[in-house]
Design a protein around this motif. Sequence first.
Motif, PDB file in Angstrom:
ATOM      1  N   ALA A  34       0.821  -1.215   0.000  1.00 49.45           N
ATOM      2  CA  ALA A  34       0.000   0.000   0.000  1.00 49.45           C
ATOM      3  C   ALA A  34       0.852   1.260   0.000  1.00 49.45           C
ATOM      4  O   ALA A  34       0.562   2.228  -0.727  1.00 49.45           O
ATOM      5  N   PHE A  35       1.920   1.284   0.801  1.00 48.77           N
ATOM      6  CA  PHE A  35       2.736   2.500   0.896  1.00 48.77           C
ATOM      7  C   PHE A  35       3.630   2.683  -0.323  1.00 48.77           C
ATOM      8  O   PHE A  35       3.849   3.822  -0.764  1.00 48.77           O
ATOM      9  N   ALA A  36       4.138   1.605  -0.895  1.00 52.27           N
ATOM     10  CA  ALA A  36       4.925   1.727  -2.120  1.00 52.27           C
ATOM     11  C   ALA A  36       4.056   2.249  -3.262  1.00 52.27           C
ATOM     12  O   ALA A  36       4.496   3.062  -4.077  1.00 52.27           O
ATOM     13  N   SER A  37       2.804   1.796  -3.308  1.00 49.98           N
ATOM     14  CA  SER A  37       1.870   2.256  -4.351  1.00 49.98           C
ATOM     15  C   SER A  37       1.461   3.702  -4.131  1.00 49.98           C
ATOM     16  O   SER A  37       1.338   4.479  -5.085  1.00 49.98           O
ATOM     17  N   ALA A  38       1.226   4.062  -2.863  1.00 47.71           N
ATOM     18  CA  ALA A  38       0.780   5.419  -2.542  1.00 47.71           C
ATOM     19  C   ALA A  38       1.812   6.461  -2.963  1.00 47.71           C
ATOM     20  O   ALA A  38       1.457   7.573  -3.382  1.00 47.71           O
ATOM     21  N   CYS A  39       3.086   6.115  -2.865  1.00 48.35           N
ATOM     22  CA  CYS A  39       4.139   7.049  -3.281  1.00 48.35           C
ATOM     23  C   CYS A  39       3.995   7.389  -4.763  1.00 48.35           C
ATOM     24  O   CYS A  39       4.081   8.554  -5.163  1.00 48.35           O
ATOM     25  N   SER A  40       3.794   6.368  -5.586  1.00 47.94           N
ATOM     26  CA  SER A  40       3.722   6.589  -7.033  1.00 47.94           C
ATOM     27  C   SER A  40       2.449   7.323  -7.438  1.00 47.94           C
ATOM     28  O   SER A  40       2.394   7.950  -8.498  1.00 47.94           O
ATOM     29  N   LYS A  41       1.413   7.251  -6.599  1.00 49.54           N
ATOM     30  CA  LYS A  41       0.158   7.941  -6.897  1.00 49.54           C
ATOM     31  C   LYS A  41       0.164   9.390  -6.406  1.00 49.54           C
ATOM     32  O   LYS A  41      -0.779  10.138  -6.663  1.00 49.54           O
ATOM     33  N   GLY A  42       1.195   9.762  -5.654  1.00 52.56           N
ATOM     34  CA  GLY A  42       1.251  11.112  -5.113  1.00 52.56           C
ATOM     35  C   GLY A  42       0.374  11.306  -3.900  1.00 52.56           C
ATOM     36  O   GLY A  42       0.047  12.436  -3.534  1.00 52.56           O
ATOM     37  N   SER A  43      -0.013  10.193  -3.233  1.00 56.32           N
ATOM     38  CA  SER A  43      -0.901  10.283  -2.069  1.00 56.32           C
ATOM     39  C   SER A  43      -0.166  10.704  -0.808  1.00 56.32           C
ATOM     40  O   SER A  43      -0.794  11.137   0.159  1.00 56.32           O
ATOM     41  N   LEU A  44       1.155  10.544  -0.790  1.00 55.06           N
ATOM     42  CA  LEU A  44       1.954  10.874   0.388  1.00 55.06           C
ATOM     43  C   LEU A  44       2.876  12.053   0.076  1.00 55.06           C
ATOM     44  O   LEU A  44       3.355  12.192  -1.052  1.00 55.06           O
ATOM     45  N   ASP A  45       3.133  12.866   1.103  1.00 49.75           N
ATOM     46  CA  ASP A  45       4.026  14.009   0.894  1.00 49.75           C
ATOM     47  C   ASP A  45       5.463  13.687   1.284  1.00 49.75           C
ATOM     48  O   ASP A  45       6.334  14.550   1.216  1.00 49.75           O
ATOM     49  N   ARG A  46       5.723  12.454   1.676  1.00 49.89           N
ATOM     50  CA  ARG A  46       7.071  12.084   2.132  1.00 49.89           C
ATOM     51  C   ARG A  46       7.839  11.278   1.090  1.00 49.89           C
ATOM     52  O   ARG A  46       8.968  10.863   1.340  1.00 49.89           O
ATOM     53  N   CYS A  47       7.203  10.993  -0.036  1.00 48.92           N
ATOM     54  CA  CYS A  47       7.877  10.192  -1.056  1.00 48.92           C
ATOM     55  C   CYS A  47       7.273  10.492  -2.418  1.00 48.92           C
ATOM     56  O   CYS A  47       6.225  11.126  -2.522  1.00 48.92           O
ATOM     57  N   THR A  48       7.946  10.019  -3.452  1.00 51.51           N
ATOM     58  CA  THR A  48       7.457  10.215  -4.813  1.00 51.51           C
ATOM     59  C   THR A  48       7.742   8.934  -5.595  1.00 51.51           C
ATOM     60  O   THR A  48       7.948   7.869  -5.006  1.00 51.51           O
ATOM     61  N   CYS A  49       7.767   9.041  -6.915  1.00 50.29           N
ATOM     62  CA  CYS A  49       8.054   7.871  -7.736  1.00 50.29           C
ATOM     63  C   CYS A  49       9.420   7.294  -7.384  1.00 50.29           C
ATOM     64  O   CYS A  49      10.312   7.998  -6.906  1.00 50.29           O
ATOM     65  N   ASP A  50       9.578   6.015  -7.649  1.00 53.03           N
ATOM     66  CA  ASP A  50      10.862   5.362  -7.405  1.00 53.03           C
ATOM     67  C   ASP A  50      11.934   5.961  -8.311  1.00 53.03           C
ATOM     68  O   ASP A  50      11.697   6.210  -9.495  1.00 53.03           O
ATOM     69  N   GLU A  51      13.096   6.218  -7.741  1.00 51.28           N
ATOM     70  CA  GLU A  51      14.202   6.772  -8.509  1.00 51.28           C
ATOM     71  C   GLU A  51      15.464   5.943  -8.283  1.00 51.28           C
ATOM     72  O   GLU A  51      16.520   6.450  -7.907  1.00 51.28           O
ATOM     73  N   SER A  52      15.357   4.655  -8.529  1.00 49.28           N
ATOM     74  CA  SER A  52      16.501   3.762  -8.338  1.00 49.28           C
ATOM     75  C   SER A  52      17.615   4.119  -9.316  1.00 49.28           C
ATOM     76  O   SER A  52      17.390   4.261 -10.521  1.00 49.28           O
ATOM     77  N   LYS A  53      18.806   4.264  -8.812  1.00 48.51           N
ATOM     78  CA  LYS A  53      19.929   4.741  -9.610  1.00 48.51           C
ATOM     79  C   LYS A  53      20.368   3.745 -10.672  1.00 48.51           C
ATOM     80  O   LYS A  53      20.959   4.123 -11.685  1.00 48.51           O
ATOM     81  N   HIS A  54      20.072   2.434 -10.446  1.00 45.57           N
ATOM     82  CA  HIS A  54      20.564   1.444 -11.403  1.00 45.57           C
ATOM     83  C   HIS A  54      19.707   1.371 -12.658  1.00 45.57           C
ATOM     84  O   HIS A  54      20.072   0.724 -13.638  1.00 45.57           O
ATOM     85  N   LEU A  55      18.535   2.034 -12.659  1.00 46.70           N
ATOM     86  CA  LEU A  55      17.674   2.013 -13.835  1.00 46.70           C
ATOM     87  C   LEU A  55      18.223   2.940 -14.919  1.00 46.70           C
ATOM     88  O   LEU A  55      18.911   3.918 -14.637  1.00 46.70           O
TER      89      LEU A  55
END
Length: 362
Positions: A135-156
């Motif tokens: 739920a929390f990993a998904s909420a970040c990508s939806k912009g539902s939380l103000d403490r995180c955003t989309c995943d920005e993994s450096k290896h991608l």
Amino acid sequence: MYLCFKKILTSVFLVFILVPTPHGYFGLTAREALSINELLTAHKDDESSIYNLSKAKVCDTLYLPRQQKKMCRRGKGIAMTLVQALRLASMECAHQFSMERWNCTLAQYRQKLLRKGFKETSFLYAISSAGLVHAFASACSKGSLDRCTCDESKHLENTKAWMWGGCGHNIRFGLKFTRKFLKRARKSGKDIRAKIDEHNSHVGIKVVKDNVKTVCKCHGVSGSCTMKSCWRQLSSFHKIGTILKSKYEHAVKVGAYTNHATEKSRHKRLKGPSVSSEVLSARRGDLLYLDNSPSFCGSGRYSPGTSGRVCDKDNNCEVICCGRGYNVLHKQVQRSCQCQVIWCCKVNCKRCLHEEKIHMCK
């Protein structure tokens, strides 16, 4: 088209809110189930009002321990994401056990059930922690939380995948929040039961983490891949639930013993009714349990029993009904029939009566 689609979405949302929701359970929370039934029932007349509640109101309704309540009230979207995690875990649990004697019924049986180290308890710890991560990993990508955003993994290949329409699930934040959240309710005691509960919670977390996949999209002229953007995506929670259900079916029974040299309590694998003298360290991916489960056939301390349960005659009636047999009920239902396609985009159907047989345990 848009109005029709909007109406369908509204109908689905209303059904989702009004259908009785099973009691959910967050792993290491004082062994208490957390119910969102009161929250949903109080606001069923206006489905949007549930999102207008204050964070404090939602957190109070979840009956969280003090330290978890602080985290719940901290930041935008956390309270409602906890509700989503609770709903996710409880609905998946009910789905996975819908055809078995124990159908993930908690309600008034929750406290007695969770005091025991059954296989079912192990599954509850695992599915609830998995629900939190998801739920929390998904909420970040939806912009539902103000403490995180989309995943920005450096290896991608492209950390700005969102520019091309891709926003990865922030699994790193989901893992971090879940571990911290569960730790806030963890008791200081380190008896064998506490260790097993903690272990099973980590199994749920690990299954979500191990089933994250990388999705890529090519960009270029005529379909060439001169530029590629990639992001990480969670597996469906139904897949997570299926994996955990398999682990439940192969759960390992352990027993406690005391090492008199060190006075430390450890666990060992049990083989059938006899106790193996060999001490084995459980694999990280195994669900562990201490107590043999009851039959769940009759009404008792741990479940309402299976009397009156609907079963599938060709599959599980013998198991669910515990050999008591079943009654056959005849029900008249209306279904679409004699459908005709009218050019180009219309289908006309008649409504026909059909008789259905329902098998219900005695």
